[in-house]
Design an enzyme around this catalytic site. Structure first.
Site, short mmCIF file in Angstrom:
data_model
loop_
_atom_site.label_atom_id
_atom_site.label_comp_id
_atom_site.label_asym_id
_atom_site.label_seq_id
_atom_site.Cartn_x
_atom_site.Cartn_y
_atom_site.Cartn_z
N ALA A 272 -3.99 -10.21 -7.67
CA ALA A 272 -3.51 -11.39 -7.48
C ALA A 272 -4.69 -11.75 -6.11
CB ALA A 272 -2.83 -11.73 -6.28
N GLY A 301 -5.93 -15.49 -5.55
CA GLY A 301 -6.39 -16.10 -4.49
C GLY A 301 -7.57 -15.57 -3.38
N ASN A 459 -7.35 -10.37 1.51
CA ASN A 459 -7.16 -11.72 0.97
C ASN A 459 -6.18 -12.62 1.86
OD1 ASN A 459 -4.74 -10.38 1.31
ND2 ASN A 459 -3.24 -11.36 0.00
N PRO A 460 -5.55 -14.08 1.18
CA PRO A 460 -5.46 -15.01 1.71
C PRO A 460 -4.01 -14.85 2.84
CG PRO A 460 -6.16 -16.28 -0.96
CD PRO A 460 -5.83 -14.38 -0.41
N CYS A 461 -3.40 -13.64 2.85
CA CYS A 461 -2.14 -13.83 3.39
C CYS A 461 -2.39 -12.64 4.64
CB CYS A 461 -0.72 -14.14 2.60
SG CYS A 461 -0.21 -15.15 1.34
N GLY A 462 -3.20 -12.08 4.26
CA GLY A 462 -4.42 -10.67 4.51
C GLY A 462 -3.24 -9.71 5.10
N GLU A 463 -2.71 -9.48 4.19
CA GLU A 463 -2.04 -8.12 3.84
C GLU A 463 -3.07 -7.35 3.31
OE1 GLU A 463 -1.12 -9.87 -0.30
OE2 GLU A 463 -1.51 -10.71 2.36
N THR A 635 6.56 -12.64 -0.79
CA THR A 635 7.20 -12.51 -1.81
C THR A 635 8.07 -14.29 -1.89
OG1 THR A 635 9.46 -11.46 -1.07
CG2 THR A 635 7.34 -10.12 -2.03
N GLY A 636 8.17 -15.04 -1.79
CA GLY A 636 8.24 -16.61 -1.75
C GLY A 636 8.92 -16.42 -3.12
#
Length: 889
Positions: A272, A301, A459-463, A635-636
């Site tokens: 991902a 992403g 990555n896009p969400c920063g984690e 984890t939407g």
């Protein structure tokens, strides 16, 4: 005679289970407030006796048994319970019918029945295979079988009968061409026990064989290997496939979305998260645009750091013209993402980073300010990369130099406090940009020497902090599944959790080997470090079940221990894998052989629950297979499939109205619903009241105080406690955590500034602040708009930590007014910090959303179903249909 078998609705004959009858009757009794174990046992006995009397050793069907239950309840005078049972029975029938429609099938199997309607809708909308007419042609069972089967293929190739860790074997690879030309003929021809490999499974198997054979690790030829599969010599691995299938269908863990979508399918990409480099020349910029397009086409992403690009107006040597600057090229990438639809509705996701020393940093901070109909940079999360020297300049009241990356020379100096104000204001106003603390990311970076530099992108969400062209596969374990019950109440099964962590770590390590990477550079860089990301979800539900408040010392202790176990046992697997399969290629150049670990908690022995010193000795002796092992991603939709709470977030609402084709109904958190029924409090009236109260139980006199303490939502928790939760979890992660720091609508810019500084000082690697309503004029719990929300207060434990941080570094008092944060007046009446710094260019900001911002607001609406979205784990998600802006979840 005693009845021993029963016929299910799909015609299968299964053992008669008295326990299921007891549970159904107990559920109906609780529904109407009847709590009488003796009476329950009597009714169950009456039901069983009547079944044996009527069927005398024959095989009744489910409907027969349910008819008898209704009759015996009425014979015992339990008319209200019988009514509740009948209503529940009718509801179950409606649910079955709805599931059949969703899945486009006449009969439901056992796996279909395990998942809620919500979960099946999400699976149907994004994950199950459809034909050219858009009709579903795959069941959830078939999906999880193809995912599980792919994940075990590497086990065959690492089997000691065919694999040599030391190498030295030469194989003729020419026959691989033969097998690749016959992929269609090998579709479903080979199998591992009952599981048949499709042609895409077989293609990945051939690819991994070739890779290992080229390195001299394969003891047998490809012909011999295929014959071994055909003759069933690897059928013992059927149990491994079954175990992964069981773990997923029991909702114990879920891989990230690309793995669910692409396993055993043509695209084959399981990752991902990616980082794409971008250098200061047109060839590199266009290559980056190309790479982003390829990655996002396959469902990934991308993160990009634009700091190497020369600033706007700078000299372009080849033309003696003026450079357009990094933001203009962000628009180029944004346009590329815009035309690549993922799943028909999801646009490409990017993280755009600019480091704080870049001359265009002020333009970057305001890059998303004009949120008009054109949706400026709508496919980007943006973050400012901060380094320690910036904080030092603020602390010492010095000017901060902005440096031209082309020349390495200082272009100008700025007031860092003013820049900090602007950054906080934009986060307050638009939820962008976020901030990334690069010095904290690199503080325990065991790869810095091996990779020849620091990590400068995520990555896009920063984690996931990643090096250029690195990628990561992620999977999340459902913590709520490890809460068990005995005579003393609820407890957490730490031993089972430890076992599952190791299995999930193996799943992810295997995924690297069968991953069809989108670019050769990514394949190469990913396998140098073999980074995996074992994560968590269901934290809020686990705490609910355990009766622990999220925002309490007990809650934080649990978070820290759960994360420590996560990393410790992921390493345990990685050491064992290194023994059998070898270490990651850069291991010897890393800091691992010196006994260093990339986790802060390791350096604080006083908080250990596990023998880390023993683990480090094992690592020094045997090495590790994976350079990094844990993260906490968003984890939407994945957590919706698992029917649990999202990631490490609190839930956003205990009760909310949900619109479907046949009307509206209340969605109730399942753990909360069970507790209401257990206490005899479950009524339509109370659901309405909670929904009207923004989905919260705070301040409702009908809800007992102990329930109000435990069942908290994201907006019931003070932003200070949100930061503390992220910091506690970060302590034991090798990578980072995706979490939203929720703030109420009346939060101030002073709150945002304080949040940034506290997150930094508490060791977070980055932070995303979201002020309620800043992305949209539409509040999700619309029923509660006219009602004043109960104000969240920081917990006593969080206040203690806050005071300690400021006492240790008194200069922070210029930005952090402890008393004002505690009493909720921070920045609302002009605090001391502001008054004492009149010389600085403090922004004058109103506390309400300006009318212009309201007019410009275009976000906050799901592009699939039109429902309002919420913001969690640094990502915009829809709770109605499972849409998420994040490609991971």
């Amino acid at each position: 005679m005693v009845v021993e078998k029963v016929m299910k609705r799909d015609g299968r004959i299964v053992p008669f289970d008295e326990g299921r009858i007891k549970w159904a009757i107990k559920r109906a009794m609780l529904e109407v407030g009847v709590r009488d174990e003796e009476l329950l046992d009597k009714v169950v006995k009456d039901v069983v006796d009547r079944i044996n009397e009527l069927y005398d050793g024959q095989v009744p069907n489910i409907e027969n048994i349910q008819d008898i239950v209704e009759l015996e309840l009425m014979r015992n005078g339990l008319f209200d319970v019988a009514k509740a049972y009948i209503i529940y029975r009718k509801k179950k029938a409606e649910i079955r019918e709805e599931k059949r429609k969703i899945l486009n099938k006449e009969k439901l199997d056992d796996i279909d029945k395990r998942f809620s309607i919500n979960a099946l809708r999400v699976l149907a909308s994004r994950y199950l295979i459809k034909n050219e007419e858009g009709k579903i042609i795959e069941s959830p069972k078939e999906l999880f079988e193809r995912v599980a089967l792919l994940s075990v293929i590497p086990d065959l190739l690492y089997d000691e009968r065919v694999f040599s860790k030391e190498g030295g074997f030469e194989q003729d690879l020419s026959n691989l061409v033969y097998y690749r030309e016959l992929l269609d003929e090998y579709d479903k021809k080979l199998s591992i026990g009952r599981f048949k490999l499709n042609k895409y499974h077989f293609e990945r198997l051939l690819n991994l064989y070739e890779e290992l054979a080229q390195k001299g690790h394969m003891k047998v030829s490809i012909d011999e290997f295929v014959k071994m599969i055909e003759s069933g010599e690897f059928d013992n691995y059927e149990d491994e496939v079954e175990e992964y299938f069981r773990l997923m269908t029991s909702q114990v863990f879920m891989p990230n979305s690309p793995a669910l979508i692409n396993s055993g399918r043509p695209l084959g990409m399981l990752s991902a998260c990616f980082v794409v480099p971008i250098e200061d020349d047109m060839e590199s910029i266009m290559k980056a645009a190309h790479d982003v397009a390829i990655i996002q086409k396959m469902g990934g992403g991308t993160g990009l750091n634009f700091s190497k690009l020369r600033p706007e107006g700078d000299l372009v040597g080849t033309t003696t013209g003026a450079a357009s600057g990094p933001i203009s090229f962000m628009h180029l990438i944004d346009a590329v993402s815009d035309v690549i639809k993922q799943g028909g509705v999801r646009r490409g996701a990017n993280m755009g980073i600019l480091e704080v020393w870049h001359p265009d940093i002020e333009k970057f901070i305001h890059a998303k300010e004009k949120n008009t109909g054109t949706n400026v940079l709508s496919n980007f999360n943006i973050s400012v990369g901060l380094w320690e020297d910036f904080w030092e300049a603020i602390k010492e009241g010095k000017k901060y130099p902005l440096v031209n990356p082309r020349t390495g020379k200082k272009k100008k100096e700025i007031n860092p406090k003013t820049l900090f104000e602007e950054l906080a204001f934009m986060a307050w106003s638009k939820a962008d940009p976020g901030v990334i603390f690069f010095d904290i990311i690199n503080r325990r970076n065991v790869l810095e020497e091996a990779k020849g530099g620091k990590i400068r992108a995520t990555n896009p969400c920063g984690e996931e902090p990643l090096y250029d062209y690195e990628s990561c596969n992620l999977a999340s374990i459902n913590l709520a599944k490890f809460v068990k019950y005995n005579e003393n109440g609820a407890y957490f099964d730490w031993d089972e959790y430890a076992e599952v962590i190791q299995k999930v770590a193996k799943y992810l390590d295997n995924a690297i080997d069968v991953n069809k990477f989108p670019l050769p550079e990514i394949d190469y860089s990913t396998k140098l470090t073999r980074r995996i990301g074992v994560g968590m979800m269901g934290l809020a539900d686990a705490l609910f079940k355990l009766g622990i408040a999220y925002n309490s010392k007990e809650g934080y202790d649990f978070m820290r221990k759960a994360t420590e176990y996560l990393t410790f046992y992921a390493y345990k697997y990685s050491v064992e894998a290194a023994k059998k399969r070898g270490t990651f290629p850069l291991y010897e150049k890393s800091a691992y052989p010196k006994g260093e670990l990339p986790i802060e908690g390791f350096y604080h022995k006083e908080i250990w629950n596990l023998p880390w010193d023993e683990l480090v000795e094992e690592i020094k002796k045997y090495g590790v297979r994976n350079a990094m092992v844990t993260t906490c991603p968003p984890t939407g939709s994945v957590s919706m499939i698992a029917d649990t709470s999202s990631g490490i977030e609190p839930i956003f609402a205990l009760v909310y109205k949900k619109s479907v084709t046949v009307g509206e109904f209340y969605y109730v958190d399942p753990v909360f619903e069970a507790e209401l029924k257990k206490r005899g409090l479950y009524t339509d009236e109370i659901l309405q009241k909670i929904s009207d109260n923004y989905g919260s139980v705070q301040g409702l006199e009908e809800i007992p105080e102990d329930m109000q303490r435990v069942f908290v939502t994201s907006m019931d928790i003070h932003w200070l406690d949100h930061i503390l939760a992220q910091a506690e979890i970060q302590l034991w992660l090798t990578d980072s955590a995706s979490k939203t720091i929720n703030m109420p609508n009346d939060a101030t810019v002073e709150d945002v500034k304080a949040a940034y500084l506290l997150a930094y000082k508490l060791g977070c690697k980055g932070v995303t602040v979201y002020r309620d309503g800043s992305l949209s004029v539409q509040v999700y719990s619309v029923e509660g708009e006219k009602k004043q929300r109960v104000k969240a207060k920081p917990s006593k434990y969080a206040v203690e930590i806050l005071k300690k941080v400021v006492e240790n570094e008194p200069w922070l008092e210029r930005f952090i007014n402890v008393n004002a944060i505690i009493n909720g007046t921070n920045g609302k009446n002009g605090n001391a910090a502001e008054k004492n710094n009149k010389q600085s260019l403090t922004l004058n900001i109103s506390l309400s959303v300006p009318q212009k911002a309201k007019e410009e607001a275009k976000k906050g609406v799901c592009p699939v179903c039109g429902a309002p979205t919420v913001f969690e784990s640094g990502c915009e998600v829809c709770k109605a249909c499972g849409w998420s802006k994040c490609v991971i979840s």
